[in-house]
Design an enzyme around this catalytic site. Sequence first.
Site, PDB file in Angstrom:
ATOM      1  N   HIS A 189     -15.700  35.294   2.091  1.00 31.15           N
ATOM      2  CA  HIS A 189     -17.122  35.350   2.477  1.00 31.15           C
ATOM      3  C   HIS A 189     -18.544  35.323   2.668  1.00 31.15           C
ATOM      4  O   HIS A 189     -18.857  35.081   1.238  1.00 31.15           O
ATOM      5  CB  HIS A 189     -16.939  37.384   2.246  1.00 31.15           C
ATOM      6  CG  HIS A 189     -17.534  38.573   2.850  1.00 31.15           C
ATOM      7  ND1 HIS A 189     -17.430  39.034   3.898  1.00 31.15           N
ATOM      8  CD2 HIS A 189     -19.114  38.744   1.753  1.00 31.15           C
ATOM      9  CE1 HIS A 189     -18.697  39.836   4.162  1.00 31.15           C
ATOM     10  NE2 HIS A 189     -20.057  39.519   3.249  1.00 31.15           N
TER      11      HIS A 189
ATOM     12  N   MET B 274     -28.674  35.969   4.274  1.00 31.47           N
ATOM     13  CA  MET B 274     -29.618  37.460   4.131  1.00 31.47           C
ATOM     14  C   MET B 274     -31.251  36.243   4.316  1.00 31.47           C
ATOM     15  O   MET B 274     -31.413  35.242   3.799  1.00 31.47           O
ATOM     16  CB  MET B 274     -30.129  37.584   2.748  1.00 31.47           C
ATOM     17  CG  MET B 274     -28.322  38.170   2.165  1.00 31.47           C
ATOM     18  SD  MET B 274     -28.454  39.065   0.553  1.00 31.47           S
ATOM     19  CE  MET B 274     -26.834  39.665   0.547  1.00 31.47           C
TER      20      MET B 274
ATOM     21  N   GLY C 185     -25.208  41.557  -4.752  1.00 33.41           N
ATOM     22  CA  GLY C 185     -23.850  41.918  -5.236  1.00 33.41           C
ATOM     23  C   GLY C 185     -23.534  42.827  -6.533  1.00 33.41           C
ATOM     24  O   GLY C 185     -25.149  43.626  -7.136  1.00 33.41           O
ATOM     25  N   GLY C 186     -22.650  43.571  -6.689  1.00 34.22           N
ATOM     26  CA  GLY C 186     -22.637  44.785  -7.927  1.00 34.22           C
ATOM     27  C   GLY C 186     -22.962  45.515  -7.225  1.00 34.22           C
ATOM     28  O   GLY C 186     -22.734  46.256  -9.188  1.00 34.22           O
TER      29      GLY C 186
ATOM     30  N   ASP D 264     -22.142  35.575   2.202  1.00 35.81           N
ATOM     31  CA  ASP D 264     -23.208  37.006   2.401  1.00 35.81           C
ATOM     32  C   ASP D 264     -25.058  36.185   3.084  1.00 35.81           C
ATOM     33  O   ASP D 264     -25.960  35.681   2.205  1.00 35.81           O
ATOM     34  CB  ASP D 264     -23.610  37.600   2.076  1.00 35.81           C
ATOM     35  CG  ASP D 264     -22.746  38.119   0.861  1.00 35.81           C
ATOM     36  OD1 ASP D 264     -22.521  39.358   2.530  1.00 35.81           O
ATOM     37  OD2 ASP D 264     -21.815  38.847  -0.005  1.00 35.81           O
TER      38      ASP D 264
ATOM     39  N   MET E  33     -20.115  48.851   5.527  1.00 38.39           N
ATOM     40  CA  MET E  33     -21.243  48.620   4.165  1.00 38.39           C
ATOM     41  C   MET E  33     -20.847  49.910   3.150  1.00 38.39           C
ATOM     42  O   MET E  33     -21.281  50.936   4.196  1.00 38.39           O
ATOM     43  CB  MET E  33     -23.054  48.440   4.237  1.00 38.39           C
ATOM     44  CG  MET E  33     -23.126  47.461   4.936  1.00 38.39           C
ATOM     45  SD  MET E  33     -22.281  45.547   3.863  1.00 38.39           S
ATOM     46  CE  MET E  33     -22.859  45.840   2.294  1.00 38.39           C
TER      47      MET E  33
ATOM     48  N   ASP F 168     -17.187  46.216   2.817  1.00 37.62           N
ATOM     49  CA  ASP F 168     -18.053  45.604   2.077  1.00 37.62           C
ATOM     50  C   ASP F 168     -19.243  46.385   1.069  1.00 37.62           C
ATOM     51  O   ASP F 168     -19.608  47.265   1.616  1.00 37.62           O
ATOM     52  CB  ASP F 168     -18.740  44.865   3.204  1.00 37.62           C
ATOM     53  CG  ASP F 168     -19.664  43.778   2.096  1.00 37.62           C
ATOM     54  OD1 ASP F 168     -19.429  42.962   1.238  1.00 37.62           O
ATOM     55  OD2 ASP F 168     -20.129  42.682   2.949  1.00 37.62           O
TER      56      ASP F 168
ATOM     57  N   HIS G 112     -21.087  36.764   7.326  1.00 41.57           N
ATOM     58  CA  HIS G 112     -21.877  37.799   7.116  1.00 41.57           C
ATOM     59  C   HIS G 112     -23.513  38.033   7.572  1.00 41.57           C
ATOM     60  O   HIS G 112     -23.655  37.283   6.104  1.00 41.57           O
ATOM     61  CB  HIS G 112     -21.174  39.082   6.257  1.00 41.57           C
ATOM     62  CG  HIS G 112     -22.276  39.936   6.698  1.00 41.57           C
ATOM     63  ND1 HIS G 112     -21.731  41.227   4.757  1.00 41.57           N
ATOM     64  CD2 HIS G 112     -22.664  40.994   6.607  1.00 41.57           C
ATOM     65  CE1 HIS G 112     -22.537  42.597   5.501  1.00 41.57           C
ATOM     66  NE2 HIS G 112     -23.360  42.575   6.177  1.00 41.57           N
TER      67      HIS G 112
ATOM     68  N   MET H 278     -26.977  38.740   7.517  1.00 43.24           N
ATOM     69  CA  MET H 278     -27.976  39.723   7.160  1.00 43.24           C
ATOM     70  C   MET H 278     -28.827  39.542   7.466  1.00 43.24           C
ATOM     71  O   MET H 278     -30.454  39.635   6.534  1.00 43.24           O
ATOM     72  CB  MET H 278     -27.532  40.222   5.580  1.00 43.24           C
ATOM     73  CG  MET H 278     -26.748  41.394   5.842  1.00 43.24           C
ATOM     74  SD  MET H 278     -26.387  41.744   3.745  1.00 43.24           S
ATOM     75  CE  MET H 278     -25.119  39.957   3.966  1.00 43.24           C
TER      76      MET H 278
ATOM     77  N   SER I 225     -16.386  37.266  -1.972  1.00 49.27           N
ATOM     78  CA  SER I 225     -17.787  37.214  -1.090  1.00 49.27           C
ATOM     79  C   SER I 225     -18.677  36.528  -3.105  1.00 49.27           C
ATOM     80  O   SER I 225     -17.797  36.669  -3.556  1.00 49.27           O
ATOM     81  CB  SER I 225     -18.793  38.681  -1.164  1.00 49.27           C
ATOM     82  OG  SER I 225     -20.395  37.855  -0.898  1.00 49.27           O
TER      83      SER I 225
HETATM   84  C1  DX5 Z   1     -23.947  42.900  -0.582  1.00 48.54           C
HETATM   85  C2  DX5 Z   1     -22.814  42.063  -0.096  1.00 48.54           C
HETATM   86  C3  DX5 Z   1     -21.596  41.906   0.009  1.00 48.54           C
HETATM   87  C4  DX5 Z   1     -21.445  42.067  -1.416  1.00 48.54           C
HETATM   88  C5  DX5 Z   1     -20.968  42.714  -2.022  1.00 48.54           C
HETATM   89  O1  DX5 Z   1     -25.298  42.896   0.730  1.00 48.54           O
HETATM   90  O2  DX5 Z   1     -22.785  42.605   1.726  1.00 48.54           O
HETATM   91  O3  DX5 Z   1     -20.296  41.205   0.115  1.00 48.54           O
HETATM   92  O4  DX5 Z   1     -21.260  40.279  -2.067  1.00 48.54           O
HETATM   93  O5  DX5 Z   1     -20.056  42.348  -3.184  1.00 48.54           O
HETATM   94  P1  DX5 Z   1     -19.946  43.438  -4.493  1.00 48.54           P
HETATM   95  O6  DX5 Z   1     -18.190  43.045  -4.336  1.00 48.54           O
HETATM   96  O7  DX5 Z   1     -19.686  42.851  -6.017  1.00 48.54           O
HETATM   97  O8  DX5 Z   1     -19.878  44.952  -3.906  1.00 48.54           O
HETATM   98 ZN    ZN Z   2     -21.573  40.870   2.662  1.00 46.85          ZN
END
Ligand code: DX5
Ligand code: ZN
Length: 217
Positions: A32, A36, A143-144, A34, A136, A174, A65, A67, A7
Site C-alpha cells: 500500500h 500525500m 500512520g500510527g 500512501d 478511512m 485503512d 492510495h 491523498m 502500508s
Molecule cells: C493514513 C494512511 C494509512 C496509514 C495507516 O493516512 O492512509 O495507509 O499508513 O497506518 P496505520 O496502520 O499505522 O494506522
Molecule cells: Zn493509505
Amino acid sequence: MAYLSPSILTADFADLKTQLKKLEEGGADFVHLDVMDGSFVPNITFGQPVVRSIAKATDLPLDVHLMIVRPELCLEEFALPQTEFIVVHEEACLHLHRTVQQIKALGKKAGVALNPATSLSTLDYILPELDMVLLMSVNPGFGGQKFIETSWQKIRELDALRKAKNPDMLIELDGGVNLDNAAALKEAGVDVFVAGNAVFSAEDMAERVRQFQRILK
Ligand code: DX5
Ligand code: ZN
C-alpha cells in the site's frame, strides 16, 4: 478471502528494498503506497519517481492510495504494469465519475476512499462502477493513529450496500488496523486490510505479516 496490504508509510525510507523483501517473505498480498501532497492532507510523502523505484524493487502488486488534490492530472504515471488498484479520494475529485472512468481506461482497478466524516451516500450513484471502496478509519495523513470507533457501523452499512448493488466490490480499511481488531473487521466485511504501524513496528516484519495472514486467510 481477505488480503493484507501493508502500508510503507512508517517504513525506514532509506532501507525500503530490504523491507519490501520482508513483506514478500511473509506473504503480503499487496503493498500500500500512501501518496500525500501536503495540500489534501497535512503531510508530504513521495510521488511518481519513488513509486516507479518501488515497482522495480518488489514483485508485490501495488495498491496506490492517492491523498492528493486533482488526482486526475497524474493518474497515468501511477498506472504502472504492477499497479493493481488506484484509489482516489471522493473529497479530492471534482468529477469523481470521470476520474473513475479514467482509471479504468488505464486498465486498472478503481477505488474510491472516504474520510471518516464522509457519508457513504456520496457514493450512491457510482457504487456499481467501483472495484473497491477504501474506508478511512483514521483521519488521513499519518500512520500510527487510533482507530475511530464509528468505522464499525460504516463498514457494516457498506457491506450491506455492496451485497445489494455490487457484490464483487472490495472493501478496504485503512488506519489503526492491528492483530487485535483484524478478525472482527473481517467478520464485519473488510476484504483488504491496510496495516502500517502494526507491521513496521514489529521486530520481525515477515513474521508479523504471517500473523496477520493466519487471521485473514
Ligand atoms: C493514513 C494512511 C494509512 C496509514 C495507516 O493516512 O492512509 O495507509 O499508513 O497506518 P496505520 O496502520 O499505522 O494506522
Ligand atoms: Zn493509505
